[in-house]
Every structure is written in structure tokens, then in C-alpha cells.
Design a protein around this motif. Structure first.
Motif, PDB file in Angstrom:
ATOM      1  N   HIS A 158      81.763  23.315 -17.177  1.00  0.00           N
ATOM      2  CA  HIS A 158      80.442  23.627 -16.597  1.00  0.00           C
ATOM      3  C   HIS A 158      80.549  23.496 -15.079  1.00  0.00           C
ATOM      4  CE1 HIS A 158      76.113  23.675 -15.957  1.00  0.00           C
ATOM      5  NE2 HIS A 158      76.163  22.473 -15.405  1.00  0.00           N
ATOM      6  N   TYR A 159      80.511  24.638 -14.390  1.00  0.00           N
ATOM      7  CA  TYR A 159      80.634  24.611 -12.932  1.00  0.00           C
ATOM      8  C   TYR A 159      79.388  25.194 -12.299  1.00  0.00           C
ATOM      9  CZ  TYR A 159      82.669  24.909  -8.284  1.00  0.00           C
ATOM     10  OH  TYR A 159      82.925  24.746  -6.935  1.00  0.00           O
ATOM     11  N   ARG A 160      78.652  24.344 -11.592  1.00  0.00           N
ATOM     12  CA  ARG A 160      77.443  24.769 -10.887  1.00  0.00           C
ATOM     13  C   ARG A 160      77.787  25.006  -9.425  1.00  0.00           C
ATOM     14  NH1 ARG A 160      72.237  23.354 -13.224  1.00  0.00           N
ATOM     15  NH2 ARG A 160      71.425  23.885 -11.166  1.00  0.00           N
ATOM     16  N   SER A 161      77.651  26.242  -8.970  1.00  0.00           N
ATOM     17  CA  SER A 161      77.961  26.560  -7.569  1.00  0.00           C
ATOM     18  C   SER A 161      77.002  25.859  -6.620  1.00  0.00           C
ATOM     19  CB  SER A 161      77.898  28.067  -7.344  1.00  0.00           C
ATOM     20  OG  SER A 161      76.619  28.585  -7.661  1.00  0.00           O
ATOM     21  N   ASP A 162      75.807  25.470  -7.127  1.00  0.00           N
ATOM     22  CA  ASP A 162      74.856  24.743  -6.289  1.00  0.00           C
ATOM     23  C   ASP A 162      75.050  23.231  -6.390  1.00  0.00           C
ATOM     24  OD1 ASP A 162      74.119  25.015  -8.933  1.00  0.00           O
ATOM     25  OD2 ASP A 162      71.998  25.398  -8.543  1.00  0.00           O
ATOM     26  N   TYR A 163      75.935  22.771  -7.290  1.00  0.00           N
ATOM     27  CA  TYR A 163      76.321  21.363  -7.378  1.00  0.00           C
ATOM     28  C   TYR A 163      77.838  21.301  -7.588  1.00  0.00           C
ATOM     29  CZ  TYR A 163      71.364  20.279  -8.123  1.00  0.00           C
ATOM     30  OH  TYR A 163      70.006  20.162  -8.005  1.00  0.00           O
ATOM     31  N   PRO A 164      78.617  21.717  -6.586  1.00  0.00           N
ATOM     32  CA  PRO A 164      80.061  21.897  -6.811  1.00  0.00           C
ATOM     33  C   PRO A 164      80.880  20.632  -6.930  1.00  0.00           C
ATOM     34  CG  PRO A 164      79.521  22.295  -4.516  1.00  0.00           C
ATOM     35  CD  PRO A 164      78.213  22.080  -5.216  1.00  0.00           C
ATOM     36  N   LYS A 165      80.345  19.491  -6.493  1.00  0.00           N
ATOM     37  CA  LYS A 165      81.147  18.275  -6.501  1.00  0.00           C
ATOM     38  C   LYS A 165      80.902  17.452  -7.754  1.00  0.00           C
ATOM     39  CE  LYS A 165      81.468  17.866  -1.456  1.00  0.00           C
ATOM     40  NZ  LYS A 165      81.239  17.004  -0.278  1.00  0.00           N
ATOM     41  N   THR A 166      81.957  16.775  -8.203  1.00  0.00           N
ATOM     42  CA  THR A 166      81.841  15.922  -9.379  1.00  0.00           C
ATOM     43  C   THR A 166      82.716  14.695  -9.193  1.00  0.00           C
ATOM     44  OG1 THR A 166      82.012  15.854 -11.787  1.00  0.00           O
ATOM     45  CG2 THR A 166      83.725  17.026 -10.641  1.00  0.00           C
ATOM     46  N   ASN A 167      82.397  13.649  -9.899  1.00  0.00           N
ATOM     47  CA  ASN A 167      83.172  12.423  -9.860  1.00  0.00           C
ATOM     48  C   ASN A 167      83.442  12.005 -11.294  1.00  0.00           C
ATOM     49  OD1 ASN A 167      84.145   9.798  -9.744  1.00  0.00           O
ATOM     50  ND2 ASN A 167      82.770   9.165  -8.087  1.00  0.00           N
ATOM     51  N   ASP A 168      84.711  11.979 -11.677  1.00  0.00           N
ATOM     52  CA  ASP A 168      85.052  11.702 -13.067  1.00  0.00           C
ATOM     53  C   ASP A 168      84.626  10.318 -13.537  1.00  0.00           C
ATOM     54  OD1 ASP A 168      86.072  14.156 -13.530  1.00  0.00           O
ATOM     55  OD2 ASP A 168      88.164  13.608 -13.211  1.00  0.00           O
ATOM     56  N   LEU A 169      84.367   9.426 -12.615  1.00  0.00           N
ATOM     57  CA  LEU A 169      83.988   8.077 -13.010  1.00  0.00           C
ATOM     58  C   LEU A 169      82.476   7.894 -13.075  1.00  0.00           C
ATOM     59  CD1 LEU A 169      86.647   6.032 -10.992  1.00  0.00           C
ATOM     60  CD2 LEU A 169      86.739   6.815 -13.355  1.00  0.00           C
ATOM     61  N   GLU A 170      81.733   8.881 -12.563  1.00  0.00           N
ATOM     62  CA  GLU A 170      80.282   8.813 -12.614  1.00  0.00           C
ATOM     63  C   GLU A 170      79.758  10.188 -13.023  1.00  0.00           C
ATOM     64  OE1 GLU A 170      78.741   7.551  -8.882  1.00  0.00           O
ATOM     65  OE2 GLU A 170      79.915   5.708  -8.809  1.00  0.00           O
ATOM     66  N   TRP A 171      78.921  10.219 -14.040  1.00  0.00           N
ATOM     67  CA  TRP A 171      78.411  11.512 -14.480  1.00  0.00           C
ATOM     68  C   TRP A 171      76.977  11.386 -14.974  1.00  0.00           C
ATOM     69  CZ3 TRP A 171      82.809   9.457 -17.006  1.00  0.00           C
ATOM     70  CH2 TRP A 171      82.547   8.810 -18.203  1.00  0.00           C
ATOM     71  N   GLY A 172      76.345  12.525 -15.053  1.00  0.00           N
ATOM     72  CA  GLY A 172      74.986  12.561 -15.557  1.00  0.00           C
ATOM     73  C   GLY A 172      74.962  12.238 -17.047  1.00  0.00           C
ATOM     74  N   ALA A 173      73.781  11.949 -17.546  1.00  0.00           N
ATOM     75  CA  ALA A 173      73.629  11.561 -18.949  1.00  0.00           C
ATOM     76  C   ALA A 173      73.957  12.719 -19.881  1.00  0.00           C
ATOM     77  CB  ALA A 173      72.204  11.082 -19.191  1.00  0.00           C
ATOM     78  N   ARG A 174      74.412  12.376 -21.077  1.00  0.00           N
ATOM     79  CA  ARG A 174      74.615  13.389 -22.118  1.00  0.00           C
ATOM     80  C   ARG A 174      73.234  13.823 -22.623  1.00  0.00           C
ATOM     81  NH1 ARG A 174      79.223  11.957 -24.710  1.00  0.00           N
ATOM     82  NH2 ARG A 174      80.233  13.938 -24.339  1.00  0.00           N
ATOM     83  N   HIS A 175      73.064  15.131 -22.773  1.00  0.00           N
ATOM     84  CA  HIS A 175      71.771  15.674 -23.163  1.00  0.00           C
ATOM     85  C   HIS A 175      71.744  16.035 -24.641  1.00  0.00           C
ATOM     86  CE1 HIS A 175      70.868  15.873 -18.924  1.00  0.00           C
ATOM     87  NE2 HIS A 175      71.926  16.633 -18.711  1.00  0.00           N
ATOM     88  N   ILE A 176      70.629  15.818 -25.264  1.00  0.00           N
ATOM     89  CA  ILE A 176      70.421  16.217 -26.645  1.00  0.00           C
ATOM     90  C   ILE A 176      69.256  17.206 -26.690  1.00  0.00           C
ATOM     91  CG2 ILE A 176      69.716  15.471 -28.952  1.00  0.00           C
ATOM     92  CD1 ILE A 176      71.003  12.788 -28.389  1.00  0.00           C
ATOM     93  N   ILE A 177      69.459  18.310 -27.369  1.00  0.00           N
ATOM     94  CA  ILE A 177      68.376  19.270 -27.593  1.00  0.00           C
ATOM     95  C   ILE A 177      68.082  19.301 -29.083  1.00  0.00           C
ATOM     96  CG2 ILE A 177      67.715  21.703 -27.512  1.00  0.00           C
ATOM     97  CD1 ILE A 177      69.368  22.025 -25.045  1.00  0.00           C
ATOM     98  N   ARG A 178      66.819  19.234 -29.424  1.00  0.00           N
ATOM     99  CA  ARG A 178      66.450  19.301 -30.835  1.00  0.00           C
ATOM    100  C   ARG A 178      65.132  20.047 -30.972  1.00  0.00           C
ATOM    101  NH1 ARG A 178      66.022  13.938 -34.437  1.00  0.00           N
ATOM    102  NH2 ARG A 178      64.092  13.676 -33.307  1.00  0.00           N
ATOM    103  N   HIS A 179      65.053  20.860 -31.992  1.00  0.00           N
ATOM    104  CA  HIS A 179      63.853  21.640 -32.253  1.00  0.00           C
ATOM    105  C   HIS A 179      62.732  20.746 -32.764  1.00  0.00           C
ATOM    106  CE1 HIS A 179      61.179  24.625 -33.991  1.00  0.00           C
ATOM    107  NE2 HIS A 179      61.881  25.574 -33.404  1.00  0.00           N
ATOM    108  N   LYS A 180      61.552  20.936 -32.217  1.00  0.00           N
ATOM    109  CA  LYS A 180      60.384  20.201 -32.708  1.00  0.00           C
ATOM    110  C   LYS A 180      59.670  21.082 -33.737  1.00  0.00           C
ATOM    111  CE  LYS A 180      59.454  17.306 -28.692  1.00  0.00           C
ATOM    112  NZ  LYS A 180      58.475  16.939 -27.650  1.00  0.00           N
ATOM    113  N   ASN A 181      60.147  21.018 -34.952  1.00  0.00           N
ATOM    114  CA  ASN A 181      59.588  21.899 -35.986  1.00  0.00           C
ATOM    115  C   ASN A 181      58.808  21.091 -37.017  1.00  0.00           C
ATOM    116  OD1 ASN A 181      61.903  20.681 -36.848  1.00  0.00           O
ATOM    117  ND2 ASN A 181      62.705  22.424 -37.970  1.00  0.00           N
TER     118      ASN A 181
END
Length: 526
Positions: free
Chosen positions: A489-512
Motif C-alpha cells: 500500500h503506497y500513498r503518494s500523499d503519505y510516502p514515508k513509513t517507519n517499520d517500527l511504528e504503524w497505524g492501527a489494523r483496520h477491520i471492516i464489517r457489514h452492518k446487516n
């Protein structure tokens, strides 16, 4: 009228993961495999590279573990990786004991290849670059279960919050209901949603859409791996040029002979796939053609017969030593969230292979770990299901034969239009602006209004498009959530990353709350 059948286990898909578990369960459970194409068409059949396992002298599971974590940008679930690399050699040995013919030298020793981001030679091959085909033929010959081809799964049958079967459409356009104690998604990934891909054209994210509507949790859909080297000429993709070719010394070069990976990464041409793919794409965006120089590889035709055949179809003469290449959609690291045994949060529903996500690949899959994943975690799910006693499923469903599907006048895009939008805006590089455009474009077609109660009003083509649009929308939603660049996942508007710090893992689930009402898709971040 339609047929109603009772099976203990329904498996959707016919790739390596599907056939591995089908064979394991066949002696103790009633098993049926449903595939919308044929048993001989899957990503597993097309797999060239081989199977990674620490079976060579001087290699160890801890090294394989570290390579997997590094390639995955340390976003992997550590326990899943440890299970993969520890149990992998055990299951490989069992296949060898059964007679699977891995390639060996004159002394009878395994010929182990090396691929990107591996510190050791640990890639087992069969038939040179036809490992997937040889492995699948081996499994098919030993299979003793019912396989129904040309049966397209349209939706899952739910009894409250429990999955109890599937709705399909057969070759005659009739709807069928198959009820089961256990429904296993083994539908593969979603490469078919892109213009250039290594995947079989039938692989278009169906399992993701099915699971989502059933209320299953989805993880890491933003992480799409693009294989750096698809044979690409005259605006057409002819197939995959395995990373094993670079493992044997091939070098990526410009038309003028400049090596493009020389100063990009310490591993040069064998750097992790996301890095190599982005570098190639940068040159392509500037109007340059990139070639894979294979001139230094002796006996190329013998070592890589599948690639040689692909080159012949593309009128590329391997004697010239240069193969034109471009990145293509290859592997989805995310998918239906599972534990180590393929269990989802939906009772009765399981997922294995590429459609599943237990976190083993992190943000970027290590080369040749995919076939290993299919083998290891399918066996673990088989162990779990074999420990369950047989159950009696009393669900009874009836539906009339399709009579007048034309009365539903949904305006839907062509598959080519979907592929163009996904490639342009949700490809190797993404941005918020592009992702929002793609999301709004998908939403124009009102696919979220799909209502299972009136499923007979839709044509097969409409239902396939609804699932494709659903999967695209979910991938885009996930990509918008992750405001960082990491792995596939490469965001040209957020090009930098740090392998030791990352955003939270996201969960998507249908509200049915009520599946009889039109489905309203809501992404949930947690």
C-alpha cells in the motif's frame, strides 16, 4: 424446479487450498467443491515460482521467519508466521513421501532456488517453473469427491448469524441452494479487478463480497502486491515471469542497458516486490521500457519451460536475452479475517488461501509463501473440522427457476471499465484524491441495493458485477483508512513509513441487521 442438496462441507473454489482440505476431509465428511470455471483454472495452476520451506542445509525456520517478517514490513501476526515456517517443512515432506516430484539434481538432492528477500536458497520447484501445475495435477489425481464445474456462487445462505449454505447459478442459469454444516471460502484473491495481472481472469474478489454481506470481518484489504515482472508487450500482458529468473541472476535494465535497481536497495533486483514494482513503474510512467536481461542464464529453456512458452506466444525471442516487463496485480495480503484454523467471526463460515487473512503475510507477502500458506492452513482447518461430530442441517430452501431476470434494469459498468478505474486510482500508487474519485465512481451504480430476496431478478452477469463492485469498494475504503505507506500500500500523499511504528489494523464489517432489506455498506474502523 431447482435441486436441493445436503452436504456436510461446501468448498467454494478449486485451487490448492480448496483441494488440499477437500482431500483431507473426503474420507470422513460429505464434501462438495463448487467452482465457477473448471478445476484446471486457478491461480494455483498458474503458480511458477515454487514453495518456500526451510529444508536446505544451513537453513532454519527462524531465518524463514525473519525473512517473512521483514518482507511483511513487520506488520505480520507473529504467531501465524511461526506456525507457517515451522509446520511448512512437515507438510512438504508428507507430499514428497506421497510421491510429489519436486525437482532434484543427478545425486537426488532437492534443487532449491532463491527469490527476492530470501536469505537462503529454500524454494522447491516441480517441473522447473510449473510448480503450481504439477502440484495441482498431483492433487486432482488423488481427489475422490464431487466437483461441480460451472457453478457460480452468488451469495451465502444465513440463518440468523450462522452461515448454513450457498446460493449458486449453474450453466443453465438456474438457481441452486446447497446447505451445509460448514462453508469454506477458497476463492482466491482479486487480481482480475486490474488491467495487468498474473491472476486467472476468474479471480475477481468474489469471496470478499460474499463474506462481507454475511457479516464477516475483513482485514488489510489495502495491501495489494504487484508482481514486478509480467511479460508485457504491445499493450498486452502475456503472463508472469517468475522471480526465480532474477534468483538465477537476471537483471532489470533500461533500453540503454542501465541496471535500475543498483542503488535502490541492498538486495538490488531481489529486493522486496513492492520496492521493485514501484521502481519499474516510475520508469514506465516516464515513457521508458524496462527489460529483464536473461542473457547470463544458461539453459534458460530447460530451466523455465513455462516462461519460454509464454515468450513464444508473445513473439519474444529469448535468444535476444531481453524480456519486456511491467508490474501486475499479483496477490492480496488482506482478506476475510480468520484465526489460525480458518475460522471467521461468522459461525459455520471459514476462509483459507488468498481470500483469508490471518496476518501471516503482513503488508507484503514474501515470495513463494503463498503455496505454503495454502498447504499449511488448509491442513490446520481440516484437523479442526475432523474433530467436530457430524451435524444434521434441517434448513430447507426452494426458489423458482430464473424466469424473467431482465425486469431488473440495473445500470452497471463493464469489467474493462472497472479494471481501468482500479488500475489508475487503486494501483501501485494511491492518493486520497484518486481513491475518493474511485469510491464515488463505484457508488454511482447502486450495487449496495442488492437484495437477496429478489436474487432471481438479476442476471448472472449483473450478480458477478455486483460482487466485483463490492470488492472494489471495500479495497478502496481500506486504502482510504490507511494514511501511511507500507508494503503493498503506497500513498503518494503519505510516502514515508517507519517499520517500527504503524497505524492501527483496520477491520471492516457489514452492518446487516436484516438481510431481507437492501444492504447498506458501512466501513467500520477499529
Amino acid at each position: 424446479m431447482i435441486t436441493i442438496e445436503k452436504e456436510n462441507v461446501v468448498i467454494i473454489g478449486s485451487g490448492l487450498a480448496a483441494l488440499t482440505i477437500a482431500e483431507r476431509l473426503s474420507g470422513d465428511k460429505n464434501v462438495i467443491v463448487l467452482t465457477k470455471s473448471t478445476i484446471h483454472r486457478s491461480n494455483s495452476v498458474k503458480a511458477q515460482g515454487g514453495i518456500a520451506a526451510s529444508v536446505g542445509e544451513g537453513d532454519h525456520w527462524e531465518s524463514h521467519y525473519q525473512d517473512t517478517m521483514t518482507a511483511g514490513c513487520f506488520f505480520n501476526e507473529e504467531q501465524a508466521v511461526e506456525v507457517l515456517v515451522k509446520k511448512g517443512p512437515h507438510y512438504i515432506k508428507k507430499l514428497m513421501d506421497r510421491g510429489l516430484p519436486f525437482d532434484k539434481n543427478a545425486k537426488g538432492e532437492l534443487l532449491l532456488g532463491k527469490e527476492g528477500a530470501h536469505m537462503h536458497r529454500r524454494i522447491l520447484h516441480a517441473g522447473g517453473d510449473a510448480t503450481g501445475n504439477v502440484l495441482m495435477d498431483f492433487l486432482i489425481k488423488h481427489l475422490q469427491i464431487s466437483v461441480i464445474e460451472g457453478e457460480n456462487v452468488l451469495d451465502l445462505i444465513m440463518d440468523g448469524t450462522k452461515c448454513v449454505g450457498v446460493i449458486t447459478s449453474n450453466k443453465n442459469g438456474n438457481l441452486n441452494y446447497y446447505t451445509a454444516d460448514h462453508v469454506i471460502l477458497a476463492t482466491g484473491g482479486c487480481g482480475g479487478l486490474y488491467q495487468v495481472t498474473s491472476n486467472d481472469s476468474t479471480t475477481a474478489g468474489d469471496g470478499i463480497a460474499l463474506a462481507y454481506r454475511a457479516g464477516a470481518e475483513l482485514n488489510d484489504l489495502e495491501f495489494m502486491q504487484f508482481h514486478p515482472t509480467m511479460l508485457y508487450t504491445n499493450n498486452r500482458c502475456y503472463g508472469l515471469v517468475s522471480e526465480a529468473v532474477r534468483g538465477e541472476g537476471a537483471v532489470l535494465k533500461t533500453k540503454d542497458g542501465k541496471p535500475i535497481m543498483e542503488r535502490v536497495h541492498p538486495l538490488k533486483d531481489l529486493a522486496p516486490r513492492d520496492i521493485v514494482a514501484r521502481e519499474i513503474q516510475t520508469y514506465l510512467n516516464n515513457g521508458e521500457t524496462i527489460y529483464l536481461d536473461i542473457s547470463m542464464i544458461e539453459d534458460f529453456q530447460q530451466k523455465f519451460p513455462t516462461i519460454t512458452s509464454i515468450c513464444e506466444k508473445a513473439n519474444i525471442f529469448i535468444e535476444n536475452g531481453l524480456l519486456p516487463v511491467a508490474p501486475g496485480a499479483h496477490f492480496l495480503m488482506g482478506g476475510v479475517k480468520t484465526n489460525l484454523y480458518g475460522e471467521t467471526n461468522v459461525e459455520g463460515l471459514y476462509a483459507i488461501g488468498e481470500v483469508a487473512c490471518n496476518g501471516v503475510h503482513g503488508a507484503n507477502r514474501l515470495a513463494s509463501n503463498s503455496l505454503l500458506e495454502g498447504i499449511v492452513f488448509s491442513n490446520l482447518l481440516a484437523d479442526r473440522l475432523l474433530s467436530f461430530p457430524g451435524q444434521s442441517n434441517t434448513i430447507k430452501q426452494r426458489v423458482e427457476q430464473k424466469s424473467n431476470p431482465s425486469r431488473n434494469h440495473l445500470e452497471l459498468p463493464s469489467k474493462e471499465e472497472i479494471q481501468e478505474v482500479m488500475t489508475r486510482y487503486v494501483g501501485i500508487e494511491r492518493s486520497r484524491e484518486g481513491l475518493l474519485f474511485a469510491k464515488q465512481w463505484m457508488e454511482r451504480f447502486n450495487f449496495q441495493q442488492f437484495n437477496q430476496k429478489h436474487i432471481s431478478d438479476y442476471t448472472n452477469e449483473q450478480l458477478e458485477k455486483i460482487n466485483q463492485l463490492t470488492s472494489c469498494w471495500l479495497i478502496i475504503t481500506s486504502a482510504l483508512m490507511r494514511t501511511e505507506s507500507r508494503g503493498g500500500h503506497y500513498r503518494s500523499d503519505y510516502p514515508k513509513t517507519n517499520d517500527l511504528e504503524w497505524g492501527a489494523r483496520h477491520i471492516i464489517r457489514h452492518k446487516n441487521e436484516n438481510r431481507n432489506k437492501s444492504l447498506q455498506m458501512t466501513g467500520v474502523e477499529s
